[in-house]
Enzyme design. Structure first.
Site, short mmCIF file in Angstrom:
data_model
loop_
_atom_site.label_atom_id
_atom_site.label_comp_id
_atom_site.label_asym_id
_atom_site.label_seq_id
_atom_site.Cartn_x
_atom_site.Cartn_y
_atom_site.Cartn_z
N SER A 198 0.81 -1.21 0.00
CA SER A 198 0.00 0.00 0.00
C SER A 198 0.85 1.26 0.00
O SER A 198 0.32 2.36 -0.22
CB SER A 198 -0.92 0.02 1.23
OG SER A 198 -0.16 -0.02 2.42
N HIS A 207 -2.29 -2.77 -6.00
CA HIS A 207 -2.74 -2.48 -4.64
C HIS A 207 -4.24 -2.64 -4.54
O HIS A 207 -5.01 -1.78 -5.00
CB HIS A 207 -2.32 -1.06 -4.23
CG HIS A 207 -2.82 -0.67 -2.88
ND1 HIS A 207 -3.21 0.61 -2.56
CD2 HIS A 207 -3.01 -1.41 -1.75
CE1 HIS A 207 -3.61 0.65 -1.31
NE2 HIS A 207 -3.49 -0.56 -0.79
N GLU A 249 -5.06 -0.03 -7.47
CA GLU A 249 -4.06 0.90 -7.97
C GLU A 249 -2.97 0.12 -8.71
O GLU A 249 -2.31 -0.74 -8.12
CB GLU A 249 -3.44 1.70 -6.81
CG GLU A 249 -4.40 2.69 -6.18
CD GLU A 249 -3.77 3.47 -5.04
OE1 GLU A 249 -3.84 4.71 -5.05
OE2 GLU A 249 -3.19 2.82 -4.13
N ASN A 274 -3.86 7.11 -0.82
CA ASN A 274 -3.33 7.51 0.49
C ASN A 274 -2.68 8.88 0.46
O ASN A 274 -2.69 9.60 1.47
CB ASN A 274 -2.34 6.46 0.99
CG ASN A 274 -3.03 5.22 1.53
OD1 ASN A 274 -4.16 5.30 1.97
ND2 ASN A 274 -2.36 4.09 1.46
#
Length: 649
Positions: free
Chosen positions: A122, A143, A155, A194
């Site tokens: 991640s 991801h 991702e 993120n």
């Protein structure tokens, strides 16, 4: 449809992410080998897959038997055997770079030369992981989000050496398992989601550290005024306060003192029983609308939008990828770039410059791309361009549409992350599409919902508290546009059709639903009434008594009962759904366009007129139609015992 290049997948790690990834691969039609270091870990992982697949089968969510899916899954503790014939290897081992590098080095030794090697990390560097192999060009990030079975986003992240061929194959494979991939074209810490999501949790924490807000004020204001699914402190607790801490610490960036203090005291959120809220001795998350204050929402959103601008300006991701990522990965009500365009990028930039001057922190320094947009006058939607270009062919964020060779305009509401619930943008996009489309190119319109869970679960209720009453009162205008559209319209209902969803369906001319669909008007259970015409369209369709019962009780009825009551035209078994809708569409496509338009107008407007006036409208339309070429074609075809070929003239 499976990806032809990939036949067998190996998943390394049988924990929550590993067994979840293995399950979605098997559900997607792939043979899968799941591997972990201990037999008990592998057994536990397989047991979790078995339980989940059987649950999906019980709910009727599989196109094949649970046994067929599970037969595709093999288990082993032998890494070499797991990857020996794999076309795609996905690593889901603990989130430590040394462990991942060691895993990839071994995989590189035993996997076939053509195999793609993917990491589910991640935040760790794909480039660093790839450096442990002799094929860094074939290493890519995949991801998944937790839990993989339910979360649609993946991702697809480039390392420094990753080739386009590798990334494109990974992207194609992600699509083949019915996930939504986005490209992350550079190996940046945090990737896309993120990078933007962490400031949502972090900026209010800085404000709390400086006594500029309270936990409940921040959460209530961001949820009830700005429409986010969780407040920032609630989300910190839900995901684990240590996660945000380690994310910042790993990138050598300052951590808000209140976050550091919580981690030091092992108050990590829900998983430890206490974080910003008390889950053991308190009421847990307990904010409500009364906690709303003058919390500075723009400050938090400006930092997120600035991060998005940095991602775009450094060619990490496109605005579309960022917004898709935050909608699917963060369940945001709209994409961050879209929100920035609505706020005004000049407003965002001014806020950042003020914060940077006041606090001097690096996180407030405006991204170069944001500055360039504002200097060029591209400040957002009102200016015609911002992150998106609204001047020519404005983007559709929530509608997928296409007109086929027969003139069938298929419109799909695509907001699966929120059960296709309708936001202000969805309403505007439906209205814009039907207003701007060339009706001469359209024979009929079919509305449907993306996925297999909902036609539309209703209006996005998070928008009710955030919107102006005058804006909410305009919702019925959208459905008036649908109702008055010159061509026949069909609502193709599969799954939940509630609130604004049934109001859209009621505005259509014909409604067809699968027998497992749920139809209803639950607004009164929220302290509301239908606001898009249901009170009036229902009463004209099914009468006063049933309309009052549906609305007063907030009923949600099955499709068969809805058909019996006259709310929909047809309730059909799922296996017959496409055929029935197809037959209806075929009749509409082959019908006389002018006559259908006239019939729709007379039926709709006649309900508002007295009987004599309505009959006069009908007679007048009949007389006008009797002089058209289509009428002559219809009569001629009847006499010649052939199908008519109407031209709309």
């Amino acid at each position: 449809m499976t990806c032809e290049t990939v036949q067998r997948v190996a998943v390394l790690g049988a924990g929550s992410m590993g067994h979840g990834i293995a399950e979605v691969a098997a559900l997607g039609g792939y043979d899968v080998t799941i591997r972990d270091i201990e037999p008990e870990l592998v057994e536990d992982g397989y047991d979790n897959i078995e339980w989940s697949v059987e649950k999906l089968a019980e709910k009727g969510q599989l196109d094949e038997s649970a046994e067929t899916v599970l037969d595709r899954v093999e288990t082993t503790t032998d890494l070499a055997a797991a990857v020996a014939d794999a076309d795609l290897v996905i690593e889901a081992v603990p989130e430590r770079l040394d462990i991942k590098e060691d895993t990839f080095s071994t995989v590189d030794e035993y996997a076939p030369e053509h195999a793609i090697l993917a990491s589910n990390t991640s935040s760790l560097s794909i480039s660093a992981i790839a450096s442990a192999t002799n094929r860094p060009e074939q290493v890519v990030g995949l991801h998944f989000f937790n839990p993989p079975v339910k979360m649609d986003l993946i991702e697809v992240t480039y390392g420094e050496a990753t080739t386009d061929e590798t990334a494109e194959l990974a992207y194609e494979w992600a699509e083949s398992i019915d996930k939504t991939p986005i490209y992350v074209r550079k190996d940046v810490h945090g990737f896309v989601v993120n990078t933007v999501l962490v400031p949502f949790m972090e900026e209010p924490a800085w404000m709390l550290s400086n006594d500029e807000t309270t936990v409940r004020a921040a959460d209530a204001t961001m949820v009830y005024e700005r429409g986010y699914p969780m407040g920032p402190f609630e989300l910190n607790d839900f995901g684990g306060i240590d996660i945000a801490y380690h994310f910042r610490d790993a990138s050598d960036q300052p951590v808000p003192p209140v976050i550091a203090q919580k981690v030091e005291n092992d108050a990590l959120g829900k998983k430890s029983g206490k974080g910003f809220y008390d889950y053991e001795n308190g009421d847990g998350v307990d904010y409500d609308p009364e906690d709303i204050t003058d919390f500075d929402t723009l400050r938090t959103e400006a930092v997120m939008i600035n991060k998005a601008a940095w991602l775009i300006g450094t060619d990490v991701a496109t605005p579309e990828a960022i917004d898709t990522g935050l909608r699917l990965g963060g369940n945001f009500p709209e994409g961050v770039c879209r929100r920035g365009d609505r706020l005004g990028l000049d407003t965002v930039l001014e806020k950042l410059e003020t914060l940077h001057e006041t606090h001097g922190a690096d996180r407030y320094e405006p991204a170069s791309y944001l500055v360039e947009l504002v200097e060029d006058g591209f400040t957002g939607e009102d200016a015609g361009k911002g992150f998106y270009d609204y001047r020519v062919d404005p983007p559709y964020h929530y509608l997928d549409w296409d007109i086929d060779d027969d003139g069938v305009l298929e419109v799909t509401i695509d907001r699966q992350e929120r059960m296709n619930s309708m936001s202000e943008d969805v309403f505007m996009e439906i209205d814009r599409l039907l207003t701007e489309v060339d009706t001469d190119d359209v024979s009929c319109v079919v509305f449907t919902g993306a996925g297999d869970k909902a036609f539309s679960s209703g209006a996005d209720i998070t928008g009710f508290t955030a919107g102006e009453p005058t804006d909410i009162m305009d919702v019925d205008e959208v459905f008036r546009t649908v109702s008055e559209f010159d061509r026949p319209t069909v609502a193709k209902i599969d799954g939940f059709c509630l609130g604004a969803g049934i109001e859209l369906a009621l505005a259509c001319d014909i409604r067809v639903a699968t027998e497992g669909s749920t139809i209803g008007t639950p607004e009164t259970t929220l302290g509301l009434i239908p606001g898009g015409g249901a009170t009036q369209r229902l009463v004209r369709l099914v009468g006063e008594a049933r309309t009052k019962e549906l609305i007063f009780r907030g009923l949600q009825i099955d499709a068969e009962r809805a058909e019996e009551w006259g709310v929909i035209n047809h309730a059909v078994p799922e296996a017959e759904f496409e055929t029935v809708v197809g037959d209806i569409v075929d009749d509409l496509v082959s019908g006389p366009p002018i006559a259908l338009k006239a019939a729709k107008r007379v039926i709709n407007e006649g309900q508002e007129a007295g009987l004599d006036a309505a009959l006069a409208m009908e007679k007048q339309s009949f007389a006008l139609l009797s002089t058209t070429d289509d009428m002559y074609e219809g009569v001629t075809a009847f006499r010649e015992n052939r199908d008519p070929e109407f031209e709309g003239e």
